[in-house]
Design a protein around this motif. Sequence first.
Motif, PDB file in Angstrom:
ATOM      1  N   ASP A   7       0.842  -1.189   0.000  1.00 58.17           N
ATOM      2  CA  ASP A   7       0.000   0.000   0.000  1.00 58.17           C
ATOM      3  C   ASP A   7       0.882   1.246   0.000  1.00 58.17           C
ATOM      4  OD1 ASP A   7      -2.913   1.051   0.531  1.00 58.17           O
ATOM      5  OD2 ASP A   7      -1.592   2.218   1.818  1.00 58.17           O
ATOM      6  N   PRO A   8       0.631   2.188  -0.930  1.00 59.54           N
ATOM      7  CA  PRO A   8       1.517   3.354  -1.047  1.00 59.54           C
ATOM      8  C   PRO A   8       1.455   4.284   0.155  1.00 59.54           C
ATOM      9  CG  PRO A   8      -0.375   3.567  -2.530  1.00 59.54           C
ATOM     10  CD  PRO A   8      -0.433   2.198  -1.951  1.00 59.54           C
ATOM     11  N   ILE A   9       0.422   4.179   0.974  1.00 59.73           N
ATOM     12  CA  ILE A   9       0.320   5.085   2.121  1.00 59.73           C
ATOM     13  C   ILE A   9       0.748   4.393   3.412  1.00 59.73           C
ATOM     14  CG2 ILE A   9      -1.267   6.450   3.533  1.00 59.73           C
ATOM     15  CD1 ILE A   9      -2.749   6.745   0.617  1.00 59.73           C
ATOM     16  N   THR A  10       0.157   3.242   3.708  1.00 61.83           N
ATOM     17  CA  THR A  10       0.436   2.615   4.998  1.00 61.83           C
ATOM     18  C   THR A  10       1.646   1.694   4.970  1.00 61.83           C
ATOM     19  OG1 THR A  10      -0.952   0.743   4.450  1.00 61.83           O
ATOM     20  CG2 THR A  10      -2.020   2.581   5.576  1.00 61.83           C
ATOM     21  N   GLY A  11       2.044   1.254   3.768  1.00 60.27           N
ATOM     22  CA  GLY A  11       3.140   0.302   3.680  1.00 60.27           C
ATOM     23  C   GLY A  11       2.717  -1.133   3.936  1.00 60.27           C
ATOM     24  N   ARG A  12       1.429  -1.373   4.199  1.00 60.28           N
ATOM     25  CA  ARG A  12       1.035  -2.764   4.473  1.00 60.28           C
ATOM     26  C   ARG A  12       1.000  -3.550   3.164  1.00 60.28           C
ATOM     27  NH1 ARG A  12      -4.318  -0.551   6.215  1.00 60.28           N
ATOM     28  NH2 ARG A  12      -4.884   0.069   4.136  1.00 60.28           N
TER      29      ARG A  12
END
Lengths: 330, 330
Positions: A7-12
Amino acid sequence: LSELRRDPITGRTVIIAPERLRPMSPPVVAIGGDACPFCEGQEAIAGREILAWYTPEHRVHGRGWRVRVVPNRLPALRVESHYGDPRDSLFHTLGGLGAHEVIIESPDHHASWSTMKPEDLWLTLWAWRERMRDLRRDIRLKSFLVVKNVGAAAGATLDHPHSQLVALPFVPQHLEEEMASARAAHLNTGACAFCTVIEREVGAETRVVTKDAQTIAFTPFASRVPFETWVMSRAHSAAFDEQTDETLGLVAERLSDTMRRLDVALGTPPHTVLLHTAPVGETDRASYHWHLEIIPRLTAESGLAWDGGIHINPVAPEDAARYLRDSLRS
Amino acid sequence: LSELRRDPITGRTVIIAPERLRPMSPPVVAIGGDACPFCEGQEAIAGREILAWYTPEHRVHGRGWRVRVVPNRLPALRVESHYGDPRDSLFHTLGGLGAHEVIIESPDHHASWSTMKPEDLWLTLWAWRERMRDLRRDIRLKSFLVVKNVGAAAGATLDHPHSQLVALPFVPQHLEEEMASARAAHLNTGACAFCTVIEREVGAETRVVTKDAQTIAFTPFASRVPFETWVMSRAHSAAFDEQTDETLGLVAERLSDTMRRLDVALGTPPHTVLLHTAPVGETDRASYHWHLEIIPRLTAESGLAWDGGIHINPVAPEDAARYLRDSLRS
């Protein structure tokens, strides 16, 4: 083929696995025999045998096994994949490298951890350990997840007793966070946070379900759901695959007793069992402590708790532990 | 009374709320009228009116409201509680301070976001915003969670259209992590990660469901479940409670259209809607961007994904977006 996407925002990281698409809400196969791919006699359907434990005198034409490991029929990850390099720093995609195996825990369709003999449950723990010891030789694999889902409400699609082993080419965020938190506690106090919790729980007794000198079952202080129960080996150790046969035997006994208590208390509840174990090659052996989390899946999770949000638990773990202590004469 | 308990190992906070104990798997009230506490005429049962929007000419004896906010009947948190000081550094307990309110979104039992007019859906967003503006004056409250659960599979216990607002005396771990990740991206690139994602999505179009100059609905690159859809205002802004009436109107239109598409595509699926908004008093206004996450709850979650684990999603978001784009003639 499946992909690992960050995920580009959370890194998950999420596994996008179109191969696993199947009819929504598939029925749980409630009857054994020919209808169940995991029953004895259906070995050709269940798939290639990766590992099995046989009773020699009963071994005839692939039958006679007591535990059997096969590839997941719809694998989310494959060892034949390439992990590759991300080409896009924002939308980061990697190949679906890894392993996704199924541990068929018994030839008996109707067996469960609460009815199996501890020595049969031991075979499942043995299979988990042996598969991890084999898979960790593949240096691309960095961590293991083991999950057992029981009942449709826990996401199970087959009711023959089984668990799943997933090997990942990275350390998932929730494990990294748990380890970082344990590492911080260790730096702070000089002790393993899990060992400290066990010591306090043993001293207070209010959240202990059962215990002896080697193992413990307790309801954690901040239980997320009613009757959440952890089963642990008390001796400090970071990784499940380093456990001896003897330790696994003691844990199997504790698990078997705990599952019987949960079945009596809650009427054979749907549940999930999760194994948390240190990543492959983790060099900090002092701060992490492998353990098993039993999560009864009694009600659909509110959106508030979905994916790591806030859990609202209406049953205090002290009450749950008392109930479980009293559920069986021991 | 309820307690906030911090897990001694992971640091995650759980609300232990014995007052909320009720029969397991309570039935969803499928019929309206006298049987439903949220229907018009049952105001005395629904509880004290905290906020409501009335059409003046229809206001008779508490009736004539179009949206109405009441305290949760079984609150997980209360503003009358004390937050207090933890006495135990390992087993950290605090009072259940906070607020837990219910937004009754329509007097019509059978209304839903996909059938309500956008101006009626706007009233719900208005109520969320007004309650946040009021609650943030209590300096003990640090963050807001808003959730809408639709259908028993999403954890709803009533089917009258409603959402819940929870105000917390701390910032929950999952929001802190999302913000930390967005902050790191902002430091790295100088831009808001959410704005960058929107720009890329608009450019590529493959994951866009619908959009205009002000708002967008898209299926995120690392969608955790099939048909996960985010609805956003494109203008950079960290906090929901700073939005104007006009912005809420545009978002209400986008939400209403998106829910219609999901209903057509998936047959009125059980789902959760989550509002993510910056904590109260957050001074970094540049890196966070409020948004709505729509999570269809089509299948029971596997234990692998439970509480922030690894999601295995069999539907690529590009396929879901195409399907949603084609589901309505626009």
